[in-house]
Write an enzyme that holds these catalytic residues in place. Structure first.
Site, short mmCIF file in Angstrom:
data_model
loop_
_atom_site.label_atom_id
_atom_site.label_comp_id
_atom_site.label_asym_id
_atom_site.label_seq_id
_atom_site.Cartn_x
_atom_site.Cartn_y
_atom_site.Cartn_z
N ASP A 1 -0.73 1.37 3.01
CA ASP A 1 -1.01 0.28 2.04
C ASP A 1 -2.10 -0.70 2.49
OD1 ASP A 1 0.52 1.25 -0.18
OD2 ASP A 1 2.13 0.01 0.17
N ASP B 1 -1.55 4.16 -11.43
CA ASP B 1 -0.35 4.15 -10.33
C ASP B 1 0.95 3.35 -11.28
OD1 ASP B 1 0.89 2.62 -7.80
OD2 ASP B 1 -0.94 3.85 -7.31
N ASP C 1 5.47 8.73 -4.69
CA ASP C 1 5.86 7.80 -3.77
C ASP C 1 7.07 7.54 -3.60
OD1 ASP C 1 5.28 5.15 -2.28
OD2 ASP C 1 4.27 4.29 -4.03
#
Ligand code: GLA
Length: 740
Positions: free
Chosen positions: A541, A359, A471
């Site tokens: 999230d 990530d 993202d």
């Protein structure tokens, strides 16, 4: 052919399954919509269904004549579908039918995502041309109907055939004039970490809307309108669903006027949009999808799920079961190096994980969220041998390798921003708002899109990425691009999205075997537009299992399970601090694009063994869960919300997985019966509760049961209320069903 033209009635009739969409040319030449709804016979005129025009109002209202492209200022006082200002400064267009063309298939929209067909036999399209003589504005209404799905799509193309500039102020993708207001409107609300909660309200005179002005579809809303009759529930009754294939500012609205008709409109949000249509130029609205059911919300969802999974999502991963991934975000956040990642990946591999995802934090000098976005070169402090070498080490363990990127942003502390301050959105001479310490790149500028293509392609290539998480961690502010003159700044948000879609198109074309997952601080841009490029999206999230029941249940109204990214994370949960059993976290996440987001090196042996078992169990049922039909059996939004139940049924109905969840334990809770759906009534199913347990519930449900019995009588939940004390809070029970 599911599009009929009756020349004497001057009427088009699009029909499929339970849906009829009747469009007729009125006496005046305006385009009317005498009927949109239940199936009508072909070969008949329905002109009389549009009410007679009120004298003097030229087929507009006063009297609510239903129209396909309603315009303002000529007697129709409801909300308009199209507002275009001509050289005289007036929006009083007089759009009249010119001609139409019916063709097999369904064309793509220029630069925009849309649903599609794989062969021309799957859908038919009519393009109806309208013209406003004084301005020279030409409007093409494009309507497609799928032959085997109760789905129509609509979009408009506006072309300026006149000599003077036209200013487009509102261009809705679809307007439906429904003859009564006896509906409930279901929209979605939420916020970061609690996205997509349905809001269900009866229609009432006045306007009800859901909209975004964030530059993204947003966590607090979604470009979807669902209308259900007051008696409609999951399994019975009429419902309509509208969704916009678009990822930016939108407006979905229903207006009930004094005659109690309902005008429904969906499109780009006019509040943040204007478009200058130069002579000769064209503008196309995003596509709106309209779905109808007579068998309840479950059936409406099935149509959305099938359409979005099979004819909106594209690419190699569309039909493939998705890899079980481990994402390092909640395991390490920004604090990692190559050895640490490999250590995590090695344990993950041992548990049965298939894909390791690195990530945020691998590029520039990014130790927190305050720098380096835009600098897509590896951080050698953390990964001294580069991203290719890390990917090779991960692959050496037998795992696929995935990478996080956030292409649309620049940190003020970045080499990119230093070199190109003119590439971020911002109004010259005004304050530029930062959010999460970052600025938004001006993707309305083709040079920025080119730069991002050139910057990202080599990194993704070096890592030979199997997966990309794309993202977008802030919304747009001070939306101004130096590439356009002041009077055209109203185009920037739309052009920004065209840039995003173009970058997606280029990267997905350059990496055709790579699985893309979209993300925007979790589910802040989970919409049909991005599903056309990324077949799955990080839904939230919030990884807490109990919150996820609501988030995933809400998303399932329109989005297929295969598109809903869902991970098992550590406890106490990082978003809400809740401690839930590991098996409950897994039971929720398996109804999604399943993975883990925790540090497996910190787990004890018992948890590792449990995860190994979860993964093996899931692998054997992955296709049922991800590619089967998903049904909502009990809703966390109904009653006291204490119970949720879901069901996935494989095509062919030979296999199924049911799930029952309870949030809080209660004394003397049951018994109750959980009735299943969609099974083979003549089949006999072996029911195996999971995880294995010796309690009365397992004993009552394990065994061979008829499909009819499972649907009519159901599984027994809590047959022995004396066991309440054993269960505690946050209980999950899965039931595996296999036809024998
Ligand atoms: C967003 C995403 C998270 C994670 C972080 C990284 O919040 O939703 O999953 O990728 O960004 O900064």
């Amino acid at each position: 052919m599911p599009i009929e033209w009756l020349p004497e009635a001057r009427q088009l009739h699009l029909h499929s399954g339970s849906l009829s969409d009747v469009i007729g040319v009125l006496e005046s030449g305006a385009l009317g919509q005498p009927h949109f709804g239940g199936r009508l016979a072909t070969g008949r005129s329905y002109r009389h269904l549009g009410r007679a025009p009120f004298p003097g109002f030229d087929n507009r209202t006063g009297d609510p004549v239903p129209l396909v492209v309603p315009t303002p200022d000529r007697g129709d006082y409801r909300v308009p579908g199209l507002v275009v200002i001509g050289a005289d400064g007036s929006p009083a267009l007089d759009l009249r039918y010119v001609d139409h063309v019916v063709s097999a298939g369904k064309p793509d929209l220029p630069g925009l995502p849309s649903t599609y067909v794989e062969s021309d036999g799957e859908a038919d399209t009519v393009e109806i041309r309208l013209a406003d003589e004084p301005t020279g504005l030409e409007v093409v209404v494009r309507a497609s109907i799928f032959r085997d799905r109760p789905v129509v799509t609509r979009s408009l193309t506006l072309t300026n055939r006149g000599p003077a500039l036209l200013r487009v102020e509102t261009a809705m993708s679809v307007v439906l004039d429904l003859p009564d207001d006896d509906w409930h409107l279901v929209t979605m609300t939420g916020a970061w970490a609690r996205e997509r909660e349905p809001v269900d309200r009866p229609l009432a005179p006045g306007r009800r809307s859901t909209a975004s002005v964030r530059g993204a579809s947003g966590p607090d809303t979604n470009p979807v309108l669902i209308l259900r009759r007051p008696m409609t529930d999951e399994t019975t009754g009429e419902a309509l669903g509208l969704a916009l294939v678009w990822s930016g500012d939108f407006l979905g609205e229903v207006e009930v006027e004094p005659f109690r008709t309902a005008r429904v409109r969906l499109g780009v949000n006019p509040e943040t949009f204007t478009w200058h249509l130069e002579p000769g130029a064209s503008f196309t609205t995003p596509e709106a999808v309209v779905v109808r059911s007579e068998a309840g919300l479950d059936d409406l969802s099935q149509t959305f799920h099938g359409l979005f999974r099979e004819r909106l999502a594209r690419g190699a991963w569309r039909d493939r079961p998705r890899p079980i991934l481990l994402n390092n975000w909640e395991a390490t956040y920004f604090d990692f190096d190559a050895d640490r990642l490999v250590e995590i990946a090695a344990v993950a591999r041992d548990l049965g994980i298939e894909l390791f995802v690195l990530d945020d934090g691998w590029f520039g000098q990014r130790d927190s969220d305050d720098s380096s976005l835009g600098d897509w070169t590896v951080d050698r402090r953390k990964l001294p041998d580069g991203i290719g070498s890390l990917a090779a080490r991960i692959r050496g363990l037998g795992l696929a390798f995935g990478l996080w990127i956030e292409p649309e942003m620049a940190s003020p502390r970045s080499r990119l921003f230093e070199a190109h301050p003119e590439w971020v959105l911002g109004v010259p001479g005004r304050h530029r708002t930062e959010s999460r310490n970052q600025l938004v790149l001006d993707l309305a500028n083709p040079a920025v899109v080119d730069h991002l293509t050139d910057a990202l392609t080599p990194v993704l290539r070096e890592a030979a990425v199997d997966y990309v998480k794309w993202d977008m961690n802030r919304n747009l502010t001070e939306v101004w691009s130096p590439t356009l003159p002041p009077e055209r700044q109203g185009e920037v948000r739309y052009r920004y999205l065209l840039g995003v879609y173009e970058l997606y198109r280029r990267l997905t074309a350059a990496f055709p075997d790579t699985l893309f997952e979209s993300c925007a601080s979790g589910g802040g841009r989970f919409d049909p537009g991005l599903l056309a490029y990324a077949p799955q999206a990080w839904a939230s999230d919030d990884t807490d299992a109990i919150e996820r029941l609501r988030i995933q249940h809400g998303a399932s109204l329109v989005y297929p399970i295969s598109s809903i990214g869902a991970h098992v994370s550590a406890v106490p949960n990082h978003q809400v601090g809740r401690i839930t059993p590991l098996e409950t976290r897994a039971a929720v996440a398996v109804f999604g694009a399943f993975g883990y987001e925790l540090d497996p090196t910190r787990l004890d042996d018992a948890d590792r063994a449990a995860i190994r078992e979860q993964i093996a169990w899931f692998r054997a049922r992955r296709e049922v869960l991800q590619l089967g039909r998903f049904h909502r059996l009990r809703s966390p939004f109904e009653g006291d919300g204490n119970e949720t139940a879901w069901l996935a049924v494989a095509p062919g109905r030979g296999r199924a997985v049911a799930a029952w969840f309870r949030v809080r334990s209660r004394p003397m809770p049951g018994p109750s019966r959980l009735r299943l759906r969609d099974l083979d009534p003549d089949g006999r199913y072996r029911v195996t509760p999971w995880p294995p347990s010796g309690d009365a519930m397992a004993a009552a449900d394990a065994g061979v049961r008829g499909g009819d019995e499972l649907m009519v009588a159901g599984l027994l939940v809590d047959p022995d209320p004396r066991e309440a004390g054993l269960r505690g809070d946050f209980v999950a029970r899965l039931f595996d069903l296999e036809r024998i």
